[in-house]
Design an enzyme around this catalytic site. Structure first.
Site, short mmCIF file in Angstrom:
data_model
loop_
_atom_site.label_atom_id
_atom_site.label_comp_id
_atom_site.label_asym_id
_atom_site.label_seq_id
_atom_site.Cartn_x
_atom_site.Cartn_y
_atom_site.Cartn_z
N HIS A 154 0.87 -1.19 0.00
CA HIS A 154 0.00 0.00 0.00
C HIS A 154 0.90 1.24 0.00
CE1 HIS A 154 -3.88 -1.71 2.12
NE2 HIS A 154 -4.10 -1.54 0.83
N CYS A 164 -2.39 2.92 9.08
CA CYS A 164 -3.40 1.95 8.65
C CYS A 164 -4.63 1.98 9.55
CB CYS A 164 -2.83 0.54 8.65
SG CYS A 164 -1.47 0.31 7.53
N1 ARG Z 1 -4.06 -7.04 6.63
C1 ARG Z 1 -4.41 -5.84 5.96
C2 ARG Z 1 -4.33 -6.06 4.46
O1 ARG Z 1 -3.43 -6.75 4.03
C3 ARG Z 1 -3.51 -4.72 6.39
C4 ARG Z 1 -3.92 -3.41 5.88
C5 ARG Z 1 -3.00 -2.32 6.33
N2 ARG Z 1 -3.52 -1.06 6.06
C6 ARG Z 1 -2.87 -0.08 5.41
N3 ARG Z 1 -3.45 1.07 5.33
N4 ARG Z 1 -1.73 -0.28 4.84
O2 ARG Z 1 -5.15 -5.57 3.71
#
Ligand code: ARG
Length: 253
Positions: free
Chosen positions: A152, A246
Site C-alpha cells: 500500500h 493503517c
Molecule cells: N491485513 C491488511 C491487508 O493486508 C492490512 C492493511 C494495512 N492497512 C494499510 N493502510 N496499509 O489488507
C-alpha cells in the site's frame, strides 16, 4: 490469524488479541492527548482487518470516495465504512474501480495547489486513480509500487504536513522515484530499516508525527526535519501488515 493477504501476515503466527486491543487503545489515547477528535468504527465479527480503518475510504474536501477491496476476505468492510460516512453526513461516492482508500491514496492540500498521491501495483487499480480524480476534482499523481512488502502507498510514503512528505524511494518504480523527487525536493527520505519498521506508516498533524515505536531511526529523521516524533507501540498490529496510519482514516474536516 485466519488468512494472509500480504507478506507480513502468517497464519502460523499467533496474535495476542488482548495486547493488540491494548495497543490500539494506546494509539487512540495518544491521538486524543494531542487534541484530535477520534470517531470509532464499530468492529464487525468475521472482518479482522477492519482495524485498519484507513482502507475503507478516501476523503477530500468533504467528499468521500468509497473503497472496493481487492481481496474477498475484506470485501464486506466497504459497506460498514459507507454506513459510517453516510451517518456522519458526508457526500459518499461509491467506486466502480478496485481501490483501498487511504491505504493507496493521500492528499496534500498545499503541495502544488492541492495534490492527491496514489499508489498502484498490488491493491488499487490505476483505473481507480482516474476515477478518484473525477470524483474529487484534484490532480492525481499515479505512483507504481514495486516491492510486495510495501503493498500500500501508506507503507512507503506519508505526508509530514500539508505540503511535504516522507518516503522510502526503493518501494517505488524508478520513474515514480523521479516523479517524487521532482514534486518533493525537500522530502524526508527513509531507508529500508525505517520502512521495514513501518516508520512510514505514520500520522502527522503537521507538528506531531505519530509513528511505530520500533521505527527509532525514522523518529530521528523527522525530528531532524523539525517535527516532534510521538512513538506508539503497535507491534501486534504489525503482524497484520499495518501500523499507525493503517488504523486511522482521516476525515479532513
Ligand atoms: N491485513 C491488511 C491487508 O493486508 C492490512 C492493511 C494495512 N492497512 C494499510 N493502510 N496499509 O489488507
Amino acid at each position: 490469524m485466519e488468512y494472509a493477504i500480504n507478506p507480513w501476515m502468517d497464519t502460523a503466527t499467533p496474535v495476542d488479541r488482548e495486547l493488540a486491543v491494548k495497543q490500539w487503545h494506546g494509539l487512540r489515547e495518544t491521538l486524543l492527548g494531542l487534541g484530535h477528535t477520534v470517531h470509532e468504527l464499530d468492529p464487525v465479527p468475521g472482518l479482522p482487518d477492519m482495524v485498519y480503518a484507513a482502507n475503507g475510504a478516501f476523503v477530500v474536501d468533504g467528499t468521500v470516495y468509497g473503497a472496493r477491496f481487492k481481496h474477498p476476505q475484506r470485501t464486506a468492510e466497504a459497506a460498514a465504512h459507507r454506513a459510517f460516512y453516510e451517518a456522519y453526513g458526508a457526500r459518499f461516492v461509491a467506486p466502480a474501480e478496485t481501490n483501498e482508500g487511504e491505504g493507496d491514496f493521500t492528499y496534500l492540500p498545499e503541495a502544488h495547489g492541492g495534490l492527491i498521491l496514489a499508489g498502484y501495483g498490488f491493491r488499487t487499480e490505476p483505473a481507480a486513480h482516474a476515477e478518484a480524480q473525477e470524483v474529487l476534482g484534484r490532480p492525481v499523481v499515479s505512483l507504481r509500487l514495486v516491492d510486495p512488502r510495501f503493498y500500500h502507498l501508506d507503507t512507503a510514503l506519508a505526508p509530514l504536513d500539508d505540503g511535504n512528505i516522507a518516503y522510502f524511494p526503493e518501494a517505488f518504480s524508478t520513474a515514480a522515484q523521479r516523479v517524487l523527487a521532482q514534486l518533493f525536493p525537500d522530502a524526508v527520505r527513509a531507508d529500508e530499516v525505517d520502512a521495514f519498521a513501518f516508520g512510514l506508516n505514520l500520522v502527522s498533524d503537521g507538528r506531531h508525527v505519530v509513528l511505530n515505536s520500533e521505527a527509532s531511526g525514522m523518529a530521528a529523521k523527522v525530528a531532524a526535519a523539525g517535527y516532534l516524533p510521538v512513538p506508539v507501540e503497535l507491534a501486534e498490529l504489525k503482524k497484520g501488515g499495518g501500523s499507525v496510519k493503517c488504523c486511522v482514516a482521516e476525515l479532513r474536516d
